[in-house]
Scaffold this motif. Structure first.
Motif, PDB file in Angstrom:
ATOM      1  N   THR A  89       0.843  -1.199   0.000  1.00 33.84           N
ATOM      2  CA  THR A  89       0.000   0.000   0.000  1.00 33.84           C
ATOM      3  C   THR A  89       0.876   1.247   0.000  1.00 33.84           C
ATOM      4  O   THR A  89       2.111   1.146   0.006  1.00 33.84           O
ATOM      5  CB  THR A  89      -0.900   0.023   1.258  1.00 33.84           C
ATOM      6  N   THR A  90       0.245   2.405   0.013  1.00 36.66           N
ATOM      7  CA  THR A  90       1.015   3.656   0.064  1.00 36.66           C
ATOM      8  C   THR A  90       1.805   3.762   1.365  1.00 36.66           C
ATOM      9  O   THR A  90       2.865   4.384   1.398  1.00 36.66           O
ATOM     10  CB  THR A  90       0.091   4.879  -0.071  1.00 36.66           C
ATOM     11  N   SER A  91       1.310   3.155   2.433  1.00 36.42           N
ATOM     12  CA  SER A  91       1.991   3.288   3.726  1.00 36.42           C
ATOM     13  C   SER A  91       3.211   2.377   3.858  1.00 36.42           C
ATOM     14  O   SER A  91       4.088   2.656   4.672  1.00 36.42           O
ATOM     15  CB  SER A  91       1.019   3.009   4.863  1.00 36.42           C
ATOM     16  N   ASN A  92       3.303   1.287   3.090  1.00 34.93           N
ATOM     17  CA  ASN A  92       4.456   0.393   3.248  1.00 34.93           C
ATOM     18  C   ASN A  92       5.265   0.205   1.965  1.00 34.93           C
ATOM     19  O   ASN A  92       6.150  -0.632   1.917  1.00 34.93           O
ATOM     20  CB  ASN A  92       4.016  -0.966   3.798  1.00 34.93           C
ATOM     21  N   SER A  93       4.960   0.947   0.900  1.00 40.07           N
ATOM     22  CA  SER A  93       5.695   0.799  -0.360  1.00 40.07           C
ATOM     23  C   SER A  93       6.943   1.672  -0.329  1.00 40.07           C
ATOM     24  O   SER A  93       6.878   2.809   0.137  1.00 40.07           O
ATOM     25  CB  SER A  93       4.819   1.215  -1.531  1.00 40.07           C
TER      26      SER A  93
ATOM     27  N   ARG B 132       4.611  -0.429  -5.429  1.00 39.91           N
ATOM     28  CA  ARG B 132       3.230  -0.393  -5.912  1.00 39.91           C
ATOM     29  C   ARG B 132       3.110   0.560  -7.091  1.00 39.91           C
ATOM     30  O   ARG B 132       3.936   1.446  -7.281  1.00 39.91           O
ATOM     31  CB  ARG B 132       2.277   0.014  -4.791  1.00 39.91           C
TER      32      ARG B 132
ATOM     33  N   ASP C  10      -3.081  -0.320  -4.922  1.00 37.57           N
ATOM     34  CA  ASP C  10      -2.419  -1.302  -4.076  1.00 37.57           C
ATOM     35  C   ASP C  10      -2.128  -2.577  -4.855  1.00 37.57           C
ATOM     36  O   ASP C  10      -2.873  -2.955  -5.758  1.00 37.57           O
ATOM     37  CB  ASP C  10      -3.286  -1.634  -2.860  1.00 37.57           C
TER      38      ASP C  10
END
Length: 167
Positions: A34-38, A146, A150
């Motif tokens: 996702t944007t938070s872990n990519s 990503r 997602d």
């Protein structure tokens, strides 16, 4: 009744063996990028294979991608200098000799990352895309990035088989 109990016993034993095989030999991992872990980084140690089974994203136009840097070196420790005490000697003349050339150090090659897989787009309106698996040999550093939506990845790591000497 005797046939039924023998059949159910063999089915139960088969299920136990199958679960043991899948639990030990096929340790699959799945992750949503996702944007938070990519980007997500997967380290593949030496003597190990990384097998990517699926890499998909739900719609979008910019695809996610996976890069691999083969032979990523592990950080090495810097040697600590040691102090040695030498006794003071009386100088004696030494014959002059031809100086030896200092060898030129070989530069350490820098691994170049390469894209090994792009995400297959899953959409209700588009034709399904085939998903091909990829195998990456360690040591390597694999990065999953990503796209504009997602992504979903499924992979597992396996030890490389040890070669047996021919007799």
């Amino acid at each position: 009744m005797n046939r039924l109990s023998a059949w159910s016993l063999s089915l139960g034993v088969s299920a136990v063996f199958a679960s043991l095989i899948f639990a030990t030999d096929f340790d699959f991992k799945s992750q949503i990028v996702t944007t938070s872990n990519s980007p997500v980084t997967i380290l593949v140690p030496d003597q190990t294979y990384l097998r990517i089974h699926t890499f998909t994203q739900n719609g979008g136009s910019q695809r996610g991608f996976i890069t691999s840097v083969a032979g990523t070196p592990a950080p090495s420790a810097t040697p600590t200098p040691t102090v040695t005490v030498t006794p003071i000697l009386t100088p004696t003349p030494t014959p002059t000799s031809t100086p030896t050339p200092t060898p030129t150090p070989t530069p350490t090659p820098v691994p170049i990352p390469g894209v090994v897989l792009t995400a297959a787009i899953v959409s209700q309106t588009a034709t399904p895309e085939p998903v091909k698996g990829v195998t990456i040999e360690g040591p390597a550093m694999v990065t999953v990035t990503r796209g504009d939506t997602d992504c979903f990845i499924t992979y597992n790591k396996r030890a490389q088989p040890t070669p047996t000497p021919a007799e």
